[in-house]
Design an enzyme around this catalytic site. Structure first.
Site, PDB file in Angstrom:
ATOM      1  N   LYS A 134       0.839  -1.205   0.000  1.00 23.96           N
ATOM      2  CA  LYS A 134       0.000   0.000   0.000  1.00 23.96           C
ATOM      3  C   LYS A 134       0.873   1.255   0.000  1.00 23.96           C
ATOM      4  O   LYS A 134       0.635   2.186  -0.782  1.00 23.96           O
ATOM      5  CB  LYS A 134      -0.900   0.000   1.258  1.00 23.96           C
ATOM      6  N   ASN A 135       1.871   1.273   0.876  1.00 24.73           N
ATOM      7  CA  ASN A 135       2.639   2.508   1.042  1.00 24.73           C
ATOM      8  C   ASN A 135       3.691   2.728  -0.051  1.00 24.73           C
ATOM      9  O   ASN A 135       4.376   3.750  -0.055  1.00 24.73           O
ATOM     10  CB  ASN A 135       3.275   2.561   2.434  1.00 24.73           C
ATOM     11  N   CYS A 138      -5.599  12.718  12.907  1.00 31.50           N
ATOM     12  CA  CYS A 138      -5.167  11.349  12.655  1.00 31.50           C
ATOM     13  C   CYS A 138      -5.254  10.537  13.939  1.00 31.50           C
ATOM     14  O   CYS A 138      -4.747  10.963  14.970  1.00 31.50           O
ATOM     15  CB  CYS A 138      -3.739  11.357  12.147  1.00 31.50           C
ATOM     16  N   ARG A 158       0.660  14.157  12.953  1.00 34.42           N
ATOM     17  CA  ARG A 158       1.423  13.813  11.743  1.00 34.42           C
ATOM     18  C   ARG A 158       1.703  15.095  10.985  1.00 34.42           C
ATOM     19  O   ARG A 158       0.922  15.539  10.159  1.00 34.42           O
ATOM     20  CB  ARG A 158       0.646  12.804  10.899  1.00 34.42           C
ATOM     21  N   ASP A 171       4.420   0.412  12.159  1.00 31.26           N
ATOM     22  CA  ASP A 171       3.231  -0.196  11.555  1.00 31.26           C
ATOM     23  C   ASP A 171       3.044  -1.667  11.944  1.00 31.26           C
ATOM     24  O   ASP A 171       2.033  -2.273  11.587  1.00 31.26           O
ATOM     25  CB  ASP A 171       3.283  -0.075  10.018  1.00 31.26           C
ATOM     26  N   ARG A 187      -8.953  -0.313   4.745  1.00 31.57           N
ATOM     27  CA  ARG A 187      -8.109   0.760   4.216  1.00 31.57           C
ATOM     28  C   ARG A 187      -6.768   0.203   3.733  1.00 31.57           C
ATOM     29  O   ARG A 187      -6.178   0.752   2.798  1.00 31.57           O
ATOM     30  CB  ARG A 187      -7.832   1.815   5.294  1.00 31.57           C
TER      31      ARG A 187
END
Ligand code: EPU
Length: 423
Positions: free
Chosen positions: A27-28, A121, A126, A310, A402
């Protein structure tokens, strides 16, 4: 599909997991790579794009800006012959903060961008001050109204020499992309070393950018007057990889995680091995075996190659099963322990004090009603549900959608009883 915002997941725990699971694209990595489409007319073809909500939102944002194409079966065909709008509206930034990645490439190509301010967030503050400081040095005038960041520049942007005060993943990516269309050679120092930055660089080089210093802290980018479209396969998702490796290390599970690069999660594998877990690795696979008795750990989250923030929540669930007290220090985000309260509802014994959590193992977890506060917390709670006695109902499962592709299906194939329910 029903209303995915009102989605829940129901898990009937204590099923043994065994078999193989294929990891999808990161995803990132895919998020900045789709943003990079803004730097060129294209056409582009991306493979292994995970079909997760954050990527669908990014694709939608690009379509709003004038992109043409489709996103089907993990493949994105896209081109952007003309920028038709320079506005990234509120609905887009509401669900994914990664929309900030649009700012750099959009202003570099278009000379104007108006991006809604990323909202609050759940995992903590962030900041984006490095993104903005770098762009300002490149000659971009940044102003803000109540809801938007407005960026105006004479094209081409100017090359800069900029040192990040501390490491930022999307900050590095945003400035590399902007520099790819700037006049002259930009030097960025103290850059993030995450593999997703390296994969973005590979893409930009295929597009014609002159970039040196991949996987190092100092990156030089020789700007070009134009860039071309290309084909690109997104690297595997190291956080999805780590999540399934942790699942494989629980109870008497045995999971072979495929389409991986063990070097992406070496920090996790080291922690597991020190705790007494046994993982085997090959070129592109990791085999994780469960163990009912293992040692606690002391862990700090750090930028790559350190242990990733993460995976902190997922490791927390794992450490509830260690024989003794573990300690985790969260160094990246200031509100990333919300899963602990939910795990405690399931019978865990976790104390949180500021940026440190103490996890007292070993706890017998039991199913109950829990709430997913953020993306990685949702994965941690699912891991909890898999080892809990009885039924777990996780509300707000939208968070999971997500960033994890088909997790209920993948876990189901391994033998778990996990259902996604849409209201
Ligand atoms: N920071 C600043 N100023 C900036 C930018 C960052 O002070 O201009 C600070 C942040 O406040 C934070 C730290 O630096 O304390 C690191 O933030 P970073 O910019 O590296 O995070 P990010 O780029 O916003 C990406 C991932 C996150 C991941 C972090 C850290 C993407 C789209 N997001 O965020 O992923 O947690 O790096 O590795 O790449 C997730 O996937 O669940 C997720 C949150």
């Amino acid at each position: 599909m029903g209303n995915i915002k009102n989605t829940k997941i129901i898990i009937n725990g204590k099923k043994r997991l065994a078999g193989r699971v294929r990891i999808g694209g990161a995803k990132n990595a895919a998020l900045p790579e789709l943003s990079a489409v803004l730097l060129s007319k294209g056409p582009f073809c991306f493979h292994d794009v995970p079909e997760v909500e954050d990527l669908k939102v990014m694709f939608q944002a690009l379509s709003n800006l004038g992109a043409e194409g489709n996103f089907i079966s993990n493949t994105v065909h896209i081109s952007l012959p003309e920028i038709k709008s320079a506005l990234v509206p509120r609905e887009i930034v509401e669900t994914s903060r990664a929309s900030i990645l649009i700012l750099g490439p959009l202003v570099a190509r278009n000379g104007y961008a108006k991006v809604s301010k990323p909202g609050g967030c759940p995992i903590g503050e962030r900041k984006i001050n490095y993104h903005l400081a770098g762009l300002e040095k490149m000659g971009v005038e940044i102003t803000e109204d109540h809801d938007h960041i407005i960026a105006v520049a004479h094209k081409p942007l100017k090359a800069i020499d900029y040192s990040f005060p501390s490491k930022s993943v999307t900050g590095t990516e945003n400035l590399i992309m902007a520099a790819a269309l700037a006049e002259g050679t930009t030097i960025l120092r103290n850059c993030a070393l995450e593999p997703e930055v390296g994969d973005l660089i590979d893409l930009l080089v295929k597009m014609g950018a002159g970039i040196e210093g991949k996987n190092t802290e100092t990156i030089s980018i020789k700007g070009q007057s134009s860039l071309t479209g290309t084909h690109h396969r997104v690297i595997p998702d190291r956080i999805e990889m780590g999540t399934y490796v942790i699942a494989g290390c629980l109870e008497d599970n045995e999971i072979i995680v495929e389409n991986t690069d063990p070097d992406y999660i070496r920090s996790l594998l080291d922690i597991l091995n020190q705790s007494g877990l046994h993982t085997e690795t090959g070129n592109n696979w990791i085999k994780a075996h469960g163990n009912h008795s293992f040692k606690p750990a002391a862990v700090e989250t750090e930028p790559f190659p350190g242990f990733p923030t993460d995976l902190q929540a997922q490791l927390t669930t794992f450490l509830t099963q260690a024989e003794g007290a573990s300690r985790i220090k969260e160094n990246i985000f200031n509100n990333r322990f919300q899963h602990c309260k939910e795990l405690n509802k399931m019978g865990a014994h976790i104390e949180v004090d500021g940026d440190v959590s103490i996890i007292h193992g070993k706890s017998l977890l039991h199913g109950t009603h829990i709430h997913a506060t953020d993306l990685r917390a949702s994965a941690a709670l699912i891991l909890g549900g898999l080892i809990a006695q009885g039924q777990t109902v996780m509300e707000n499962a939208f968070q999971l959608l997500r960033g994890y592709e088909n997790m209920p299906g993948k876990l189901g194939d391994l033998g778990a009883d996990v259902k996604l329910i849409e209201d």
